[in-house]
Design an enzyme around this catalytic site. Structure first.
Site, mmCIF file in Angstrom:
data_model
loop_
_atom_site.group_PDB
_atom_site.id
_atom_site.type_symbol
_atom_site.label_atom_id
_atom_site.label_comp_id
_atom_site.label_asym_id
_atom_site.label_seq_id
_atom_site.Cartn_x
_atom_site.Cartn_y
_atom_site.Cartn_z
ATOM 1 N N ASN A 8 0.857 -1.183 0.000
ATOM 2 C CA ASN A 8 0.000 0.000 0.000
ATOM 3 C C ASN A 8 0.894 1.234 0.000
ATOM 4 O O ASN A 8 1.440 1.605 1.027
ATOM 5 C CB ASN A 8 -0.915 -0.024 1.240
ATOM 6 N N LYS A 10 0.016 4.248 -0.342
ATOM 7 C CA LYS A 10 -0.653 5.467 0.164
ATOM 8 C C LYS A 10 -0.357 6.618 -0.815
ATOM 9 O O LYS A 10 -0.236 6.371 -2.008
ATOM 10 C CB LYS A 10 -0.219 5.771 1.594
ATOM 11 N N HIS A 92 -9.901 1.587 4.166
ATOM 12 C CA HIS A 92 -8.656 1.743 4.920
ATOM 13 C C HIS A 92 -8.916 2.715 6.078
ATOM 14 O O HIS A 92 -9.653 3.688 5.925
ATOM 15 C CB HIS A 92 -7.540 2.265 4.008
ATOM 16 N N GLU A 94 -7.279 5.063 7.275
ATOM 17 C CA GLU A 94 -6.988 6.474 6.995
ATOM 18 C C GLU A 94 -8.163 7.138 6.292
ATOM 19 O O GLU A 94 -8.423 8.326 6.466
ATOM 20 C CB GLU A 94 -5.689 6.580 6.168
ATOM 21 N N GLU A 164 -6.002 -4.431 10.186
ATOM 22 C CA GLU A 164 -5.003 -3.385 10.425
ATOM 23 C C GLU A 164 -5.366 -2.613 11.682
ATOM 24 O O GLU A 164 -6.129 -1.637 11.618
ATOM 25 C CB GLU A 164 -4.955 -2.428 9.229
ATOM 26 N N GLY A 170 1.889 2.552 10.747
ATOM 27 C CA GLY A 170 2.880 3.615 10.636
ATOM 28 C C GLY A 170 3.550 3.972 11.951
ATOM 29 O O GLY A 170 4.218 4.995 12.061
ATOM 30 N N SER A 207 2.769 -1.753 10.329
ATOM 31 C CA SER A 207 4.204 -1.832 10.656
ATOM 32 C C SER A 207 4.850 -3.167 10.307
ATOM 33 O O SER A 207 5.771 -3.617 11.000
ATOM 34 C CB SER A 207 4.452 -1.483 12.128
ATOM 35 N N GLY A 229 4.624 1.533 4.727
ATOM 36 C CA GLY A 229 5.940 2.171 4.665
ATOM 37 C C GLY A 229 7.038 1.293 4.082
ATOM 38 O O GLY A 229 7.825 1.746 3.238
HETATM 39 P P1 PGA Z 1 2.388 0.636 7.562
HETATM 40 O O1 PGA Z 1 0.957 0.835 6.864
HETATM 41 O O2 PGA Z 1 2.935 -0.671 7.057
HETATM 42 O O3 PGA Z 1 3.198 1.809 7.145
HETATM 43 O O4 PGA Z 1 2.130 0.573 9.043
HETATM 44 C C1 PGA Z 1 0.105 -0.243 6.617
HETATM 45 C C2 PGA Z 1 -1.181 0.244 6.006
HETATM 46 O O5 PGA Z 1 -1.730 1.258 6.465
HETATM 47 O O6 PGA Z 1 -1.702 -0.366 5.067
#
Ligand code: PGA
Length: 248
Positions: A8, A10, A92, A94, A164, A170, A207, A229
């Site tokens: 992902n 983002k 998601h 976010e 998630e 993140g 993460s 990330g």
């Molecule tokens: P992250 O994000 O691996 O940076 O924690 C995962 C996601 O939100 O899909």
């Protein structure tokens, strides 16, 4: 079922990164049983036609629930399908947080994908407050069942769920393998209570990196990972894919 790795991006990346990631993971997807999916910003999805000859699969990060209309800035499932995009993230955290996406919108978006044969990756997850209040399983089951209750059960096997936990996204603080296992098991159980004999695939996200992916994948109900990330560095992402492929 083969394990699934979904990147992902983002609102990150560039044409250059796309080239680099494809170069790193292409042969890998062919040589192993893992399926590699890249969820790109909408702006880059049309570039994927150049990689038709690879085994990599593509995902949108969001979709509107209508097929067309006066919705400036939105992308429809019809458009994704036209580009050969086979998957789409839906709900998601976010988007739930910053774009006020509700369970009902997540359901409508899931339906829009299914109508076009796009496989929805439905994201669920509790926030820190909900976990501390002992409500994690209740929250994620609700988020999943809102979707499963209202789609034709024949289409349910097309859905993949990503667990998630919001507190793990993140933050560099992934869920412990035991927490992931507990929640994944509960999600699969909830799914079967709604759609008999459904073999729900559940990915873990939050993460994930090249140091923790192996342990997470070793849990019986972790069927793949959603990587934010750590998917933005081509070689590191390749190492994650390798470990997921090696986990079968
Ligand atoms: P992250 O994000 O691996 O940076 O924690 C995962 C996601 O939100 O899909």
């Amino acid at each position: 079922v083969d394990p699934l790795v979904v990147a992902n991006w983002k609102m990150n990346g560039s044409e250059q990164l796309l080239q680099a990631v494809v170069q790193q993971v292409d042969g890998l997807a062919e040589a192993t049983s893992a399926t590699v999916v890249l969820a790109l910003p909408a702006a880059y999805l049309s570039l994927t036609k150049a990689f038709d000859n690879t085994q990599i699969e593509w995902a949108g990060q969001n979709v509107h629930w209508l097929t067309s209309g006066a919705y400036t800035g939105e992308v429809s499932a019809t458009m994704l399908a036209e580009l050969g995009v086979g998957w789409c993230l839906v709900g998601h955290s976010e988007r739930r947080q910053h774009c006020a996406e509700t369970d009902d919108m997540v359901l409508a978006k899931t339906k829009a994908c299914l109508e076009l044969g796009i496989r929805p990756i439905v994201c669920v997850g509790e926030n820190l407050q909900e976990r501390q209040a002992g409500k994690a399983l209740e929250v994620v089951s609700r988020q999943l069942l809102v979707v499963l209750k209202d789609i034709p059960s024949a289409l349910a096997p097309l859905i993949v769920v990503a667990y998630e936990p919001v507190w793990a996204i993140g933050t560099g603080e992934e869920a412990s393998p035991e927490i992931a296992q507990e929640v994944h098991e509960a999600l699969k159980h909830a799914a079967r209570s709604e759609v008999k004999a459904l073999e729900l695939r559940v990915l873990y996200g939050g993460s994930v990196n090249e140091d923790n992916v192996k342990t997470l994948m070793s849990m019986p109900d972790v069927d793949g990972v959603l990587v934010g990330g750590a998917s933005l560095e081509a070689l590191g992402f390749r190492r994650i894919c390798e470990q997921v492929a090696g986990s079968v």
